[in-house]
Design a protein around this motif. Structure first.
Motif, PDB file in Angstrom:
ATOM      1  N   SER A 189      -5.555   2.416   0.997  1.00 32.07           N
ATOM      2  CA  SER A 189      -6.759   3.704   0.852  1.00 32.07           C
ATOM      3  C   SER A 189      -7.850   2.246   1.690  1.00 32.07           C
ATOM      4  N   VAL A 211      -3.897  -2.213  -2.515  1.00 28.63           N
ATOM      5  CA  VAL A 211      -4.202  -0.458  -2.105  1.00 28.63           C
ATOM      6  C   VAL A 211      -4.010  -0.412  -1.269  1.00 28.63           C
ATOM      7  N   ASP A 214      -7.143   4.729  -5.149  1.00 25.28           N
ATOM      8  CA  ASP A 214      -6.684   4.910  -3.985  1.00 25.28           C
ATOM      9  C   ASP A 214      -5.524   6.061  -5.396  1.00 25.28           C
ATOM     10  N   SER A 248      -7.047  -4.030   0.596  1.00 25.28           N
ATOM     11  CA  SER A 248      -6.640  -3.410   2.348  1.00 25.28           C
ATOM     12  C   SER A 248      -5.538  -3.916   2.195  1.00 25.28           C
ATOM     13  N   ALA A 266     -10.500   2.793  -0.617  1.00 25.83           N
ATOM     14  CA  ALA A 266     -10.608   2.432  -1.662  1.00 25.83           C
ATOM     15  C   ALA A 266     -10.946   0.746  -1.937  1.00 25.83           C
ATOM     16  N   PRO A 325       0.343  -1.305  -0.220  1.00 28.22           N
ATOM     17  CA  PRO A 325       0.058   0.678   0.165  1.00 28.22           C
ATOM     18  C   PRO A 325       1.254   1.037  -0.103  1.00 28.22           C
ATOM     19  N   THR A 365      -6.366   9.255  -3.700  1.00 30.05           N
ATOM     20  CA  THR A 365      -6.215   9.591  -2.327  1.00 30.05           C
ATOM     21  C   THR A 365      -5.093  10.167  -2.271  1.00 30.05           C
TER      22      THR A 365
END
Length: 639
Positions: free
Chosen positions: A191, A189, A453, A185, A194, A43, A456
Motif C-alpha cells: 500500500s 508493503v 498495510d 513502497s 501505508a 507487496p 488496507t
C-alpha cells in the motif's frame, strides 16, 4: 544475520483465511523458492475487483503513471512539512537563528563553512587548526558531515553557511521521509498509503523535530532506509559479493554524512540479530554463512574507504574519549514516551519539562494513542517473525534510552535499568543515551506502516459494506493518534550581526590565510560566527567543540580553558574589573597573541568599547579604525 525476520515482515503476508496471496513473489523470490517466501519483500497484491466494480482508465501523461503520481505527491507533502517546520528561518536565513540551540547551529554553520573551504582549497576535512588555534579541532570526533558539507559547497560559497544550514535541515526531513517511503513502497508493503505514513512518521516524529534544533548530522537519515534494506538482503544466496559491495558503499557514505547515526543503525541491527537468533536459532544458523560472507566484504570495503578518518577518530590529534559529564544527565524518563514534545500540537513549553535533558533530546514523546495503536498492530501481526523482532528491538532501545535507573518523571529512583549493563563500554561511553530512542522511532514507523498495510489489504478483499468502514476506522485511528504529535514551526530569533569588516572580506588586508584573527572579547561563539562568515578564511581562538581535557588526558570536555588575556578582556567587557593593565599582564598579552599565531586583534562595537580600547592600546599600541571595527596589528609581535 538480521535478514530473515525483516524479510518475513513483507514476504509472509497472509490472507484472512491463512492462505498466501503473493502473485508478485515470482519475480522477487529466490530461484527455486515458492512464491511468497523469497528474500526480497513482496507487496501484497490487491484482490481482483468484483465484476460490478467500474474501472476508470488513467488519462494522464504517459510518463506520469499512478505510481509516479503517488511518489510525487508523497515528496510534495514531505517537502511542505519540512518547509512548515523551518519557515521562520527561511524568512531571513542570515539574520535569524532557528530553534532552541543557537550554539549548535553556529558550530554546524562553521562546519559547513570549513567543508567548503577544505573543498575549494584542497585542505584536510577531518582536522583543522582554523578553530581552537593553534591546537586545532578533531572534526571526526565532533559532528563530521564531510560528505554533506562537500555536496553543499556551491551553496555555501555563493549563499553563505547560514543558507546551507537551513537548506540542509529542510532537505534532511524531505529526504528521510521520501527514502523510507521509497523502501517501504518498493520492498516492504503493498500500500502506497501505508508507505507514506511510515515515511511521514520516521521523518517528522518528535525525535527528528527535536534534533532539527541544531543537529543536522542527526536528522540526515536519508541513507538509513537503504542501509537497513541491504542488511535485510545480506543472506540472499548467490549474491554475497554484490550485497556486500552495495552495503559497504552505503555504510561508507553514511560514515561521512553522520557517524553517530551509523552507529545507531549498527546497534539496531545487532539487537535485531540477537532477537532473530533467540527466536529462530536454526534458521539463523542456516543463513549465517552467506550473511557473514557479505558482511565481511562490506566491512573490508568500509575499512579501506574510512581508514584514515577512523584513525583520526580514535588516535589522531585532539581525539577524545567519552562524553563530558554523567551519561544519565542525557537520559529520558518513562513518562516521556506517553507525553508530547515541546514543538508539537499536543505539547507546549512545559509538556516535556523534567522528562528529557533539553529540547534537542526529546527523542520519544509519542503519546498514549500512538503506543496503543502500535501495541494493537503488534498483537494483530504477532505471528510474523519480523514484527516480533521489531517489537523487541523497539522496547530494548527505548529502555536503553532511560539511562542507568528507571524513573517515570523528574525525580530519580534507584531502580536499575538495562543501560547500567553497558554503561562505560567503548564508544557507548561517547553516546548521548537519549538517542537510543531514535531506533524506537524507526521501529514504530515501520510497525505503523505494516499495520496499515494489513488493514488496507483486508479492506480490498472485503465487500464494500466491510471494506469502506474498515478504511474509515483505520484512517480515524491514525489521525487521532498522529495529530497531537504533528510538529509546530521551530522558533527563531535574531542573531548578533557579524561586522562588515569580516563579511566584506576587508580582513584579508590584515590577516594572512591560516593565521588567526582574535575577536574581542574572546568569546567561543563570536569566534565561531566570525569564522563561519569568512568561510574559515582565518583561524580563531577557542571555539565550540568537543576535545580532550588536556594533552595528557583524552577524556572529552567542551572547549578549552581560556588564555589569561581572554579572561582579562572578558572581565573588562563585563565591567567586573577596571581597564588597567600591569606589566606582567602586558607581557602575558604578547605571549598569548604569539600562542594564537595572531595577525590582528579586532574590537567590534561594544557597550564598553572605550574601556576595552584602553586595555588593548596598553597591550599592543594604538589601534586603527577599519570600517566598523578597531584593529590592532600584532604581526610585529607574533612573526
Amino acid at each position: 544475520m538480521t535478514t530473515g525476520p525483516t524479510e518475513q515482515v513483507a514476504s509472509s503476508r497472509s490472507t484472512p483465511d491463512g492462505s498466501r496471496a503473493d502473485p508478485a513473489a515470482s519475480r522477487l523470490a529466490e530461484p527455486g523458492t515458492p512464491a511468497g517466501h523469497g528474500d526480497a519483500a513482496v507487496p501484497e497484491a490487491p484482490a481482483a475487483p468484483a465484476p460490478a466494480t467500474r474501472r476508470y482508465a488513467w488519462s494522464g501523461p504517459a510518463w506520469l503513471t499512478r505510481s509516479r503520481l503517488a511518489d510525487l505527491l508523497a515528496a510534495a507533502v514531505y517537502l511542505l512539512g519540512a518547509l512548515m517546520l523551518t519557515v521562520r528561518g527561511w524568512r531571513d536565513p542570515d539574520g535569524r537563528l532557528l530553534g532552541t540551540r543557537p550554539d549548535d547551529q553556529g558550530f554546524n554553520e562553521w562546519m559547513l563553512a570549513h567543508a567548503a573551504h577544505a573543498t575549494t582549497h584542497l585542505k584536510n576535512p577531518f582536522f583543522t587548526t582554523l578553530q581552537n588555534a593553534p591546537e586545532g579541532v578533531n572534526l571526526v570526533a565532533n559532528v563530521g558531515m564531510q560528505l554533506t558539507g562537500i555536496l553543499l559547497t556551491p551553496v555555501t560559497v555563493l549563499g553563505g553557511p547560514s543558507l546551507s544550514f537551513l537548506l540542509l535541515l529542510t532537505l534532511n526531513l524531505l529526504g528521510t521521509g521520501f527514502a523510507w517511503y521509497w523502501v517501504l513502497s518498493r520492498h516492504l508493503v503493498g500500500s502506497r498509503a501505508a508507505a507514506f505514513v511510515g515515511g511521514l512518521f520516521c521523518a517528522f516524529a518528535p525525535a527528528m523535530v527535536a534534533h532539527s534544533n541544531g543537529h543536522p548530522h542527526i536528522t540526515a537519515q536519508w541513507l538509513v532506509p537503504f542501509i537497513v534494506w541491504r542488511i535485510v538482503l545480506l543472506a540472499r544466496p548467490g549474491a554475497a559479493v554484490r550485497n556486500g559491495l552495495v552495503l559497504g558503499g552505503l555504510v561508507a557514505a553514511q560514515f561521512y554524512v553522520g557517524l553517530e547515526i551509523l552507529f545507531l543503525v549498527a546497534l539496531g541491527a545487532a539487537m535485531a540479530t540477537i532477537a532473530y537468533v533467540l527466536l529462530r536459532p536454526r534458521e539463523a544458523l542456516r543463513r549465517a554463512p552467506s550473511a557473514l560472507a557479505a558482511l565481511g566484504i562490506a566491512g573490508a570495503l568500509v575499512l579501506v574507504v574510512t581508514a584514515y578518518p577512523l584513525w583520526m577518530q580514535f588516535a589522531g590529534p585532539q581525539h577524545r574519549v567519552g562524553h563530558p559529564g554523567n551519561p544519565d544527565v542525557y537520559s529520558l524518563k518513562l513518562g516521556s514516551f506517553v507525553a508530547y514534545a515541546t514543538e508539537s500540537i499536543g505539547g507546549g513549553p512545559n509538556s516535556a519539562k523534567g522528562l528529557s535533558a533539553n529540547t534537542t533530546e526529546e527523542a520519544s514523546f509519542y503519546g498514549w494513542p500512538v503506543l496503543v495503536l502500535v501495541a494493537v498492530a503488534v498483537a494483530a501481526l504477532r505471528r510474523e517473525l519480523g514484527v516480533r523482532v521489531l517489537a523487541l528491538v523497539g522496547v530494548a532501545s527505548g529502555l536503553f534510552a532511560l539511562g542507568s535507573t528507571l524513573s517515570w518523571g523528574a525525580r530519580k529512583t534507584d531502580i536499575p535499568a538495562p543501560f547500567a549493563l553497558i554503561n562505560g563500554l567503548p564508544i557507548i561511553d561517547a553516546m548521548v543515551i537519549a538517542r537510543f530512542a531514535l531506533i524506537t522511532t524507526v521501529v514504530i514507523g515501520l510497525l505503523l506502516a505494516f499495520g496499515l498495510d494489513r488493514v488496507t489489504a483486508l479492506a480490498k478483499r472485503s465487500d464494500a459494506h466491510v471494506g469502506r468502514p474498515l478504511r474509515v476506522l483505520a484512517g480515524a485511528a491514525l489521525a487521532a493518534a498522529l495529530l497531537p504529535m504533528l510538529p509546530t514551526p521551530l522558533e527563531a530569533k535574531g542573531r548578533t550581526e557579524v561586522p562588515s569588516f569580516v563579511t566584506s572580506g576587508a580582513w584579508r588586508d590584515h590577516v594572512a590565510e591560516g593565521r588567526t584573527l582574535v575577536p574581542v572579547p574572546v568569546h567561543n561563539m563570536t569566534s565561531i560566527y566570525w569564522g563561519a562568515a569568512s568561510l574559515t578564511g582565518f583561524a580563531v581562538p577557542q571555539g565550540y567543540f568537543l576535545g580532550p581535557t588536556s594533552p595528557t588526558d583524552d577524556t572529552g570536555r567542551w572547549g578549552v580553558a581560556p588564555r589569561p588575556t581572554a579572561v582579562l578582556l572578558t572581565a573588562v567587557g563585563a565591567g567586573t574589573r577596571p581597564p588597567t593593565v600591569t606589566g606582567p599582564e602586558r607581557e602575558q598579552a604578547v605571549a598569548d597573541v604569539r600562542w594564537w599565531k595572531a595577525d590582528a586583534v579586532v574590537l567590534p562595537s561594544h557597550p564598553r568599547e572605550a574601556e576595552l580600547r584602553t586595555v588593548l592600546d596598553a597591550c599592543f599600541g594604538p589601534g586603527q579604525r577599519v570600517r566598523d571595527v578597531w584593529v590592532w596589528d600584532v604581526r610585529p609581535l607574533t612573526r
